[in-house]
Scaffold this active site. Sequence first.
Site, short mmCIF file in Angstrom:
data_model
loop_
_atom_site.label_atom_id
_atom_site.label_comp_id
_atom_site.label_asym_id
_atom_site.label_seq_id
_atom_site.Cartn_x
_atom_site.Cartn_y
_atom_site.Cartn_z
N LYS A 137 8.80 -16.89 -11.27
CA LYS A 137 8.09 -15.72 -11.76
C LYS A 137 6.82 -16.15 -12.50
O LYS A 137 6.89 -17.06 -13.35
CB LYS A 137 9.01 -14.93 -12.69
CG LYS A 137 8.40 -13.63 -13.17
CD LYS A 137 9.29 -12.92 -14.16
CE LYS A 137 8.55 -11.73 -14.75
NZ LYS A 137 9.16 -11.22 -15.96
N PHE A 170 -4.26 3.09 14.71
CA PHE A 170 -4.57 4.12 13.73
C PHE A 170 -5.71 3.62 12.88
O PHE A 170 -5.85 2.42 12.66
CB PHE A 170 -3.35 4.43 12.84
CG PHE A 170 -2.49 5.52 13.42
CD1 PHE A 170 -1.70 5.27 14.53
CD2 PHE A 170 -2.48 6.79 12.88
CE1 PHE A 170 -0.93 6.26 15.10
CE2 PHE A 170 -1.72 7.81 13.44
CZ PHE A 170 -0.93 7.54 14.55
N LYS A 217 -13.48 0.17 15.41
CA LYS A 217 -12.18 -0.48 15.60
C LYS A 217 -11.71 -0.37 17.05
O LYS A 217 -11.11 -1.30 17.59
CB LYS A 217 -11.13 0.14 14.65
CG LYS A 217 -11.33 -0.27 13.20
CD LYS A 217 -10.38 0.43 12.26
CE LYS A 217 -10.86 0.28 10.82
NZ LYS A 217 -10.10 1.09 9.87
N ASN A 255 0.86 -1.20 0.00
CA ASN A 255 0.00 0.00 0.00
C ASN A 255 0.89 1.24 0.00
O ASN A 255 2.11 1.14 0.00
CB ASN A 255 -0.94 -0.04 1.21
CG ASN A 255 -0.18 -0.11 2.51
OD1 ASN A 255 0.49 0.83 2.89
ND2 ASN A 255 -0.25 -1.26 3.17
N ASP A 271 -4.25 -6.69 4.96
CA ASP A 271 -5.32 -7.52 5.52
C ASP A 271 -5.40 -8.87 4.81
O ASP A 271 -5.99 -9.82 5.32
CB ASP A 271 -6.67 -6.79 5.37
CG ASP A 271 -6.75 -5.58 6.28
OD1 ASP A 271 -6.19 -5.64 7.39
OD2 ASP A 271 -7.35 -4.57 5.87
N LYS A 309 -11.18 -3.96 18.74
CA LYS A 309 -9.79 -4.37 19.01
C LYS A 309 -9.37 -4.09 20.45
O LYS A 309 -8.22 -4.23 20.80
CB LYS A 309 -8.85 -3.67 18.02
CG LYS A 309 -9.20 -3.91 16.54
CD LYS A 309 -8.09 -3.52 15.59
CE LYS A 309 -8.60 -3.55 14.15
NZ LYS A 309 -7.54 -3.62 13.15
N1 CTP Z 1 -3.83 -3.62 11.94
C1 CTP Z 1 -3.12 -4.69 12.44
N2 CTP Z 1 -3.12 -5.85 11.75
C2 CTP Z 1 -3.80 -6.00 10.59
C3 CTP Z 1 -4.53 -4.91 10.09
C4 CTP Z 1 -4.53 -3.73 10.80
O1 CTP Z 1 -2.49 -4.56 13.48
N3 CTP Z 1 -3.76 -7.16 9.95
C5 CTP Z 1 -3.85 -2.37 12.73
C6 CTP Z 1 -3.22 -1.17 12.03
O2 CTP Z 1 -1.83 -1.09 12.34
C7 CTP Z 1 -3.99 -0.01 12.60
C8 CTP Z 1 -5.36 -0.59 12.90
O3 CTP Z 1 -5.18 -2.00 12.94
O4 CTP Z 1 -3.45 0.46 13.81
C9 CTP Z 1 -6.41 -0.26 11.89
O5 CTP Z 1 -5.96 -0.58 10.61
P1 CTP Z 1 -6.84 -0.23 9.31
O6 CTP Z 1 -6.12 -0.73 8.12
O7 CTP Z 1 -7.29 1.19 9.37
O8 CTP Z 1 -8.15 -1.08 9.59
P2 CTP Z 1 -8.48 -2.59 9.52
O9 CTP Z 1 -8.65 -3.08 10.92
O10 CTP Z 1 -7.50 -3.32 8.68
O11 CTP Z 1 -9.90 -2.55 8.85
P3 CTP Z 1 -10.32 -2.04 7.37
O12 CTP Z 1 -9.13 -2.36 6.49
O13 CTP Z 1 -11.51 -2.83 7.06
O14 CTP Z 1 -10.58 -0.58 7.50
#
Ligand code: CTP
Length: 400
Positions: free
Chosen positions: A288, A323, A337, A209, A278, A341
Amino acid sequence: MFYKKNILLGVTGGIAAYKIPNLASMLKKQGLNVRVMMTPHAAEFITPATFEALTGNRCLIDTFERTQPPEIHHIAWAKEADCVLIAPASADIIGKIANGIADDIITSTLLACQCPIYISPAMNTRMFENPIVQDNLDKLRHYGYHIITPNAGHLACGDTGSGKMPEPDELYAYLEQEMACEKDFKGLKVLVTAGATQEALDPVRYLTNHSSGKMGYALAKAAALRGAEVTLISGQTNLAAPLGVRFTSVVSAQEMFEEVKKSYQQQDVIIKAAAVADYTPVTVSGEKIKKADDELSIDLKRTDDILKYLGEHRKNGQILCGFSMETEHMLENARTKLKKKHLDLIAANNVKMEGAGFGHDTNVLTLITEMQETKLPLMDKVEAAHCVLDAALHLYRKKN
Ligand code: CTP
């Protein structure tokens, strides 16, 4: 703006002296009161007028220089200083300081100083490695002086080896660490994750990303400046690890999870600023993936949610901050969240908002706790980092 204001620089006779005006200027721009003292040999390389023009203060070479109003400079300057840096520090000055000799403005002043003193040795490798110089440095360490390890590289005399004075920005980082912030995180352990993870598809491609890691690195640096013992676990970024931070570089979400699991239990505050994938490919091709004429689909599986795991396994008194990066329904999603969490704090931003997107040096955060919602204005990521740390420290003190 620095918390402590008075810095005293001592410049001795070495070619690296020509780099110190740059450092003096950097410090002056931070609003510091910069005083410079030089040995007569330093004045062979650089003139006191340079420092006087840059700092707006008199530059001293002669201990007995008469000024109006009359002043015993080496005592007055020693009392005023919050921190001293001797750079470049010649073998000669190191030997004198280590043996209590006070026969010039620098050595006399140092004997009267009670603030932290940093010494940046700079000389030819043979001189630096000479056991006499090393013994003198050990003696200074024993007396609480901070010795800045010289860099290795091409030296002015044509030799290659250690003995090179670090560049002004590196010296600046030591002074920043000492002087920039009140040490309100002293005694606390802080874990920060930062940057984007990369999920391999094959030996040449990966899914990732746009996270630059800037927010997480700003948090790690700010926590270190505030006296915390900081561990930074980072995905791949173009940023240099901040000074004084325990740094681990990881690639995938799984690797980040493994690293976090190793150290989370010892932490007082955990801030998860990393943009963690995710999803990850179900299989990683060993070779490859070759293109074909038809479409290609890749099967993805869920990664572990690291923050959710931490929320479920946290130790008592620990503060957990996440975050929440959103493009719509920011507050609602962030609050979900926070609950899901089991977090104490979540910093939400909408990446579509001006100044809050990826790669910027600024951010627009809303800090959300169970009880409160604080909307911060557009600010520099460094400032934003301090606001997150303020909130985390407040929660930590309430809990402990
Ligand atoms: N995070 C994490 N592990 C993951 C995904 C996210 O620890 N596999 C943590 C990120 O570091 C951040 C928080 O969860 O502090 C929220 O991440 P974000 O990407 O905004 O949200 P998600 O929980 O992944 O949900 P979505 O992608 O559906 O918004």
